[in-house]
Design an enzyme around this catalytic site. Structure first.
Site, PDB file in Angstrom:
ATOM      1  N   VAL A  58       0.800  -1.228   0.000  1.00 42.50           N
ATOM      2  CA  VAL A  58       0.000   0.000   0.000  1.00 42.50           C
ATOM      3  C   VAL A  58       0.830   1.274   0.000  1.00 42.50           C
ATOM      4  O   VAL A  58       0.271   2.366  -0.093  1.00 42.50           O
ATOM      5  CB  VAL A  58      -0.963   0.033   1.211  1.00 42.50           C
ATOM      6  CG1 VAL A  58      -2.056  -0.996   1.051  1.00 42.50           C
ATOM      7  CG2 VAL A  58      -0.225  -0.148   2.529  1.00 42.50           C
ATOM      8  N   TYR A  59       2.151   1.185   0.103  1.00 41.64           N
ATOM      9  CA  TYR A  59       2.944   2.408   0.100  1.00 41.64           C
ATOM     10  C   TYR A  59       2.807   3.108  -1.248  1.00 41.64           C
ATOM     11  O   TYR A  59       3.110   2.540  -2.302  1.00 41.64           O
ATOM     12  CB  TYR A  59       4.416   2.108   0.369  1.00 41.64           C
ATOM     13  CG  TYR A  59       4.729   1.635   1.775  1.00 41.64           C
ATOM     14  CD1 TYR A  59       3.792   1.746   2.809  1.00 41.64           C
ATOM     15  CD2 TYR A  59       5.968   1.085   2.076  1.00 41.64           C
ATOM     16  CE1 TYR A  59       4.079   1.313   4.088  1.00 41.64           C
ATOM     17  CE2 TYR A  59       6.272   0.662   3.363  1.00 41.64           C
ATOM     18  CZ  TYR A  59       5.323   0.772   4.369  1.00 41.64           C
ATOM     19  OH  TYR A  59       5.631   0.339   5.634  1.00 41.64           O
TER      20      TYR A  59
END
Length: 373
Positions: A58-59
């Site tokens: 999710v970064y």
């Protein structure tokens, strides 16, 4: 200590450098690094001997993994590096299957990370967050199966309670399955909660610890002053911002301070004051003294550092050269010591109180002291 003082991570043959590079800053976002900047950060880290690169699905909405995959491919260093990534936080909104620790999300998470990283294996795979829903038996089954397929080599747990990790480790041992090798949790002079249950559990099971946020969202660099006490109300907004992961706007997941206004308390600024004094005695920046403190904690195998510029990597590496004196350790401990919470204050009683006034030494302590003698 140097970056080339490698060690095994937990009860495994995974060899790691004392500092790991976190890439939450790679990609879009408030503190994001573009491809040129990210290459510079990566090059500075590996040139110093670092070999662990950490990211998550999710970064920056997956951009961190894609960017890291491109950089690693172009470097030609894939088989000299440990690639570390995670799943657990929602990758999209509107349905529940792209988040949590269930079988579907673990499978989709691994497949997606392999694709974005452009690799055939993930060296260490983390459960990014405990979803408070999935049975530990299901998590163990999926991770052990992924190890058997060769998609991941090792796995560990981030932001997960000690009892849950302990149950999975126990089930794995009982059934002859590969168990977790480590933990990834916040640990700093500001946030020492890991010392209550997680670090003792890790020591019992032989798990390595890879602390994140050793600078407590930047507070321990000295960049925030007491004027930020008025910002304490920001903490209540963190859950809402943490949902906006697709656009890469989340404070929690895109490189901003991960604690929100919870950082800004008078207690925490007193810790900063003590750290500033210790750093001045050492003649080093506050950040380096703060990193040196975490590196000195028992159980720490490799410490996650982040950077938005190559110079920050070089500066952080200098923390390996710092040794805190017993007096400095005591001052930092006194300033940051955890409150006496129930039931932990009971455990601080002398053993003589429990054993009728007699001295009793646990076998591990006895073996260590006898060996030293």
């Amino acid at each position: 200590m140097q970056m080339t003082d490698y060690r095994s991570f937990g009860p495994s043959g995974l060899i790691v450098s004392p500092l790991s590079l976190g890439t939450m800053t790679f990609g879009a976002g408030r503190w994001g690094s573009d491809l040129v900047e990210a290459r510079g950060i990566f090059d500075a880290y590996v040139a110093a001997g670092g070999n662990v690169i950490d990211t998550a699905d999710v970064y920056s909405g997956g951009e961190s993994e894609r960017m890291l995959g491109l950089i690693v491919r172009d470097s030609g260093l894939r088989d000299r590096l440990v690639l570390s990534t995670k799943s657990g936080f929602a990758r999209s909104q509107g349905h529940p299957l792209h988040g949590g620790n269930g079988a579907i999300n673990i499978r989709l998470g691994i497949e997606g990370s392999l694709r974005r990283l452009g690799t055939d294996r993930i060296d260490i795979y983390w459960m990014h967050v405990w979803d408070r829903t999935t049975p530990p038996e299901e998590v163990l089954q999926m991770l052990a199966a992924a190890v058997a397929r060769g998609e991941i080599l090792y796995y560990g747990f981030s932001n997960t309670p000690a009892w849950y990790v302990a149950k999975i480790a126990t089930l794995a041992a009982a059934h002859g399955l590969p168990g977790p090798i480590g933990l990834q949790n916040a640990w700093s002079l500001i946030d020492r909660g890991v010392e209550l249950d997680l670090a003792p559990m890790a020591a019992h099971f032989g798990l390595g610890i890879m602390p994140w946020s050793p600078l407590a969202g930047g507070l321990l660099t000295g960049k925030y002053g007491r004027e930020m006490l008025a910002e304490a109300g920001r903490a209540s907004a963190v859950p809402d911002r943490a949902m906006d992961v697709e656009a890469g706007k989340s404070d929690r997941l895109s490189g901003d301070n991960p604690y929100g206004g919870m950082l800004f308390t008078e207690r925490n600024f007193k810790v900063v004051d003590t750290l500033r004094d210790v750093a001045a005695e050492l003649g080093v920046p506050m950040a380096q003294a703060a990193l040196a403190w975490v590196l000195s904690r028992p159980g720490v195998s490799t410490l996650l550092i982040g950077a938005s510029r190559p110079e920050q990597v070089t500066a952080n590496i200098k923390a390996l050269e710092i040794t805190l004196s017993p007096r400095q350790q005591a001052r930092l401990h006194e300033a940051s010591v955890l409150p006496a919470l129930n039931p932990y204050f009971i455990f601080q009683l002398p053993r003589e109180v429990i054993f009728g006034g007699q001295s009793v030494q646990p076998w591990k302590e006895a073996a260590t002291s006898h060996g030293a003698a």
